[in-house]
Design a protein around this motif. Structure first.
Motif, PDB file in Angstrom:
ATOM      1  N   ALA A  11       0.897  -1.148   0.107  1.00 17.31           N
ATOM      2  CA  ALA A  11      -0.092   0.000   0.008  1.00 17.31           C
ATOM      3  C   ALA A  11       0.905   1.321  -0.022  1.00 17.31           C
ATOM      4  CB  ALA A  11      -0.786   0.053   1.090  1.00 17.31           C
ATOM      5  N   ALA A  12       1.956   1.306   0.785  1.00 25.89           N
ATOM      6  CA  ALA A  12       2.876   2.171   0.725  1.00 25.89           C
ATOM      7  C   ALA A  12       3.421   2.653  -0.887  1.00 25.89           C
ATOM      8  CB  ALA A  12       4.052   2.305   1.725  1.00 25.89           C
ATOM      9  N   LEU A  13       3.935   1.525  -1.440  1.00 24.01           N
ATOM     10  CA  LEU A  13       4.402   1.792  -2.805  1.00 24.01           C
ATOM     11  C   LEU A  13       3.198   2.166  -3.547  1.00 24.01           C
ATOM     12  CD1 LEU A  13       6.795   1.115  -4.771  1.00 24.01           C
ATOM     13  CD2 LEU A  13       5.820  -1.109  -4.992  1.00 24.01           C
ATOM     14  N   LEU A  14       2.151   1.801  -3.542  1.00 25.45           N
ATOM     15  CA  LEU A  14       1.003   2.063  -4.514  1.00 25.45           C
ATOM     16  C   LEU A  14       0.540   3.496  -4.095  1.00 25.45           C
ATOM     17  CD1 LEU A  14      -1.117  -1.138  -4.768  1.00 25.45           C
ATOM     18  CD2 LEU A  14       0.394  -0.257  -6.491  1.00 25.45           C
ATOM     19  N   THR A  15       0.603   3.913  -2.853  1.00 28.51           N
ATOM     20  CA  THR A  15       0.297   5.076  -2.625  1.00 28.51           C
ATOM     21  C   THR A  15       1.251   6.128  -3.238  1.00 28.51           C
ATOM     22  OG1 THR A  15      -0.782   4.452  -0.497  1.00 28.51           O
ATOM     23  CG2 THR A  15      -0.262   6.748  -0.820  1.00 28.51           C
ATOM     24  N   LEU A  16       2.538   5.783  -2.875  1.00 25.20           N
ATOM     25  CA  LEU A  16       3.493   6.804  -3.498  1.00 25.20           C
ATOM     26  C   LEU A  16       3.587   7.010  -4.819  1.00 25.20           C
ATOM     27  CD1 LEU A  16       6.405   8.128  -2.688  1.00 25.20           C
ATOM     28  CD2 LEU A  16       7.556   5.879  -3.323  1.00 25.20           C
ATOM     29  N   LEU A  17       3.052   5.877  -5.638  1.00 20.28           N
ATOM     30  CA  LEU A  17       3.062   6.193  -6.902  1.00 20.28           C
ATOM     31  C   LEU A  17       1.655   7.095  -7.551  1.00 20.28           C
ATOM     32  CD1 LEU A  17       4.015   2.551  -8.210  1.00 20.28           C
ATOM     33  CD2 LEU A  17       5.351   4.757  -8.282  1.00 20.28           C
ATOM     34  N   PHE A  18       0.778   6.618  -6.766  1.00 25.75           N
ATOM     35  CA  PHE A  18      -0.488   7.266  -7.351  1.00 25.75           C
ATOM     36  C   PHE A  18      -1.381   8.108  -6.077  1.00 25.75           C
ATOM     37  CE2 PHE A  18      -0.349   3.128  -9.316  1.00 25.75           C
ATOM     38  CZ  PHE A  18      -0.216   3.630 -10.425  1.00 25.75           C
ATOM     39  N   GLY A  19      -0.755   8.252  -4.907  1.00 23.49           N
ATOM     40  CA  GLY A  19      -1.349   9.156  -3.990  1.00 23.49           C
ATOM     41  C   GLY A  19      -0.422  10.226  -3.172  1.00 23.49           C
ATOM     42  N   PRO A  20      -0.967  10.779  -2.056  1.00 23.51           N
ATOM     43  CA  PRO A  20      -0.178  11.741  -1.430  1.00 23.51           C
ATOM     44  C   PRO A  20       1.160  10.952  -0.923  1.00 23.51           C
ATOM     45  CG  PRO A  20      -2.165  11.102  -0.313  1.00 23.51           C
ATOM     46  CD  PRO A  20      -2.045  10.438  -1.587  1.00 23.51           C
ATOM     47  N   ARG A  21       2.131  11.733  -0.986  1.00 21.63           N
ATOM     48  CA  ARG A  21       3.423  11.365  -0.201  1.00 21.63           C
ATOM     49  C   ARG A  21       3.420  10.944   1.447  1.00 21.63           C
ATOM     50  NH1 ARG A  21       8.354  11.605  -3.356  1.00 21.63           N
ATOM     51  NH2 ARG A  21       7.749  12.004  -5.527  1.00 21.63           N
ATOM     52  N   ARG A  22       2.606  11.953   1.917  1.00 20.92           N
ATOM     53  CA  ARG A  22       2.453  11.652   3.336  1.00 20.92           C
ATOM     54  C   ARG A  22       2.048  10.605   3.686  1.00 20.92           C
ATOM     55  NH1 ARG A  22       3.571  16.176   6.894  1.00 20.92           N
ATOM     56  NH2 ARG A  22       4.225  18.035   5.712  1.00 20.92           N
ATOM     57  N   LEU A  23       0.875  10.038   3.087  1.00 19.98           N
ATOM     58  CA  LEU A  23       0.306   8.840   3.412  1.00 19.98           C
ATOM     59  C   LEU A  23       1.146   7.713   3.150  1.00 19.98           C
ATOM     60  CD1 LEU A  23      -2.307   7.293   4.174  1.00 19.98           C
ATOM     61  CD2 LEU A  23      -3.118   7.570   1.813  1.00 19.98           C
ATOM     62  N   ALA A  24       1.917   7.743   2.100  1.00 21.68           N
ATOM     63  CA  ALA A  24       2.936   6.607   1.516  1.00 21.68           C
ATOM     64  C   ALA A  24       3.875   6.579   2.768  1.00 21.68           C
ATOM     65  CB  ALA A  24       3.692   6.809   0.494  1.00 21.68           C
ATOM     66  N   ALA A  25       4.323   7.763   3.580  1.00 18.67           N
ATOM     67  CA  ALA A  25       5.494   7.501   4.352  1.00 18.67           C
ATOM     68  C   ALA A  25       4.777   7.131   5.703  1.00 18.67           C
ATOM     69  CB  ALA A  25       5.917   9.219   4.684  1.00 18.67           C
ATOM     70  N   ALA A  26       3.418   7.450   5.888  1.00 15.75           N
ATOM     71  CA  ALA A  26       2.848   6.787   7.335  1.00 15.75           C
ATOM     72  C   ALA A  26       2.847   5.310   6.941  1.00 15.75           C
ATOM     73  CB  ALA A  26       1.704   7.438   7.331  1.00 15.75           C
ATOM     74  N   LEU A  27       2.409   4.801   5.908  1.00 15.38           N
ATOM     75  CA  LEU A  27       2.235   3.362   5.621  1.00 15.38           C
ATOM     76  C   LEU A  27       3.695   2.700   5.626  1.00 15.38           C
ATOM     77  CD1 LEU A  27      -0.476   3.519   2.791  1.00 15.38           C
ATOM     78  CD2 LEU A  27      -0.620   2.544   5.077  1.00 15.38           C
ATOM     79  N   LEU A  28       4.712   3.456   5.134  1.00 16.56           N
ATOM     80  CA  LEU A  28       5.853   2.752   5.360  1.00 16.56           C
ATOM     81  C   LEU A  28       6.442   2.712   6.723  1.00 16.56           C
ATOM     82  CD1 LEU A  28       8.551   1.774   3.640  1.00 16.56           C
ATOM     83  CD2 LEU A  28       9.397   4.087   4.098  1.00 16.56           C
ATOM     84  N   LEU A  29       6.096   3.537   7.527  1.00 15.90           N
ATOM     85  CA  LEU A  29       6.342   3.564   9.034  1.00 15.90           C
ATOM     86  C   LEU A  29       5.693   2.614   9.922  1.00 15.90           C
ATOM     87  CD1 LEU A  29       7.023   7.325   9.783  1.00 15.90           C
ATOM     88  CD2 LEU A  29       8.644   5.760   9.611  1.00 15.90           C
ATOM     89  N   ALA A  30       4.430   2.265   9.096  1.00 14.22           N
ATOM     90  CA  ALA A  30       3.491   1.241   9.958  1.00 14.22           C
ATOM     91  C   ALA A  30       4.183   0.006   9.524  1.00 14.22           C
ATOM     92  CB  ALA A  30       2.200   1.276   9.278  1.00 14.22           C
ATOM     93  N   GLY A  31       4.534  -0.356   8.241  1.00 16.99           N
ATOM     94  CA  GLY A  31       5.238  -1.473   7.898  1.00 16.99           C
ATOM     95  C   GLY A  31       6.421  -1.735   8.747  1.00 16.99           C
ATOM     96  N   LEU A  32       7.387  -0.642   8.734  1.00 14.38           N
ATOM     97  CA  LEU A  32       8.421  -0.689   9.841  1.00 14.38           C
ATOM     98  C   LEU A  32       8.127  -1.133  11.280  1.00 14.38           C
ATOM     99  CD1 LEU A  32      10.848   2.074   8.138  1.00 14.38           C
ATOM    100  CD2 LEU A  32      10.986  -0.369   8.059  1.00 14.38           C
ATOM    101  N   ALA A  33       7.087  -0.539  11.815  1.00 19.78           N
ATOM    102  CA  ALA A  33       6.737  -0.745  13.063  1.00 19.78           C
ATOM    103  C   ALA A  33       6.227  -2.055  13.316  1.00 19.78           C
ATOM    104  CB  ALA A  33       5.781   0.278  13.518  1.00 19.78           C
ATOM    105  N   LEU A  34       5.426  -2.596  12.338  1.00 19.38           N
ATOM    106  CA  LEU A  34       4.805  -4.201  12.342  1.00 19.38           C
ATOM    107  C   LEU A  34       6.088  -5.003  12.038  1.00 19.38           C
ATOM    108  CD1 LEU A  34       1.722  -3.670  10.178  1.00 19.38           C
ATOM    109  CD2 LEU A  34       1.750  -4.290  12.364  1.00 19.38           C
ATOM    110  N   SER A  35       7.163  -4.670  11.436  1.00 18.56           N
ATOM    111  CA  SER A  35       8.250  -5.556  11.118  1.00 18.56           C
ATOM    112  C   SER A  35       8.850  -5.619  12.493  1.00 18.56           C
ATOM    113  CB  SER A  35       9.279  -5.099  10.097  1.00 18.56           C
ATOM    114  OG  SER A  35       8.554  -5.284   8.592  1.00 18.56           O
ATOM    115  N   ALA A  36       9.191  -4.538  13.390  1.00 19.36           N
ATOM    116  CA  ALA A  36       9.938  -4.615  14.592  1.00 19.36           C
ATOM    117  C   ALA A  36       9.038  -5.613  15.525  1.00 19.36           C
ATOM    118  CB  ALA A  36      10.176  -3.208  15.078  1.00 19.36           C
TER     119      ALA A  36
END
Length: 66
Positions: A11-36
């Motif tokens: 979702a972060a990748l798709l949002t980065l390509l087609f949506g707002p960058r802030r949402l993509a960054a938030a989804l990326l941080l969510a993925g990193l938090a879930l990984s940790a």
């Protein structure tokens, strides 16, 4: 849990390509938090606490005498 991490990063990748960058960054941080969180869940042991047995090295004491 891995599927949730994969979904967040996709979702972060798709949002980065087609949506707002802030949402993509938030989804990326969510993925990193879930990984940790998954990593901490995997290494936690109820008896020993947080331990990584594949990294622990114990040297045998040399024998005395003989």
């Amino acid at each position: 849990m891995m599927a949730l991490i994969f979904a967040a990063l996709t979702a972060a990748l798709l949002t980065l390509l087609f949506g707002p960058r802030r949402l993509a960054a938030a989804l990326l941080l969510a993925g990193l938090a879930l990984s940790a969180a998954l990593f901490l869940f995997e290494i936690h042991d109820a008896r020993d606490g947080f331990a990584m047995p594949w990294l622990q090295v114990a040297a045998d004491a040399p024998e005395r005498g003989a």
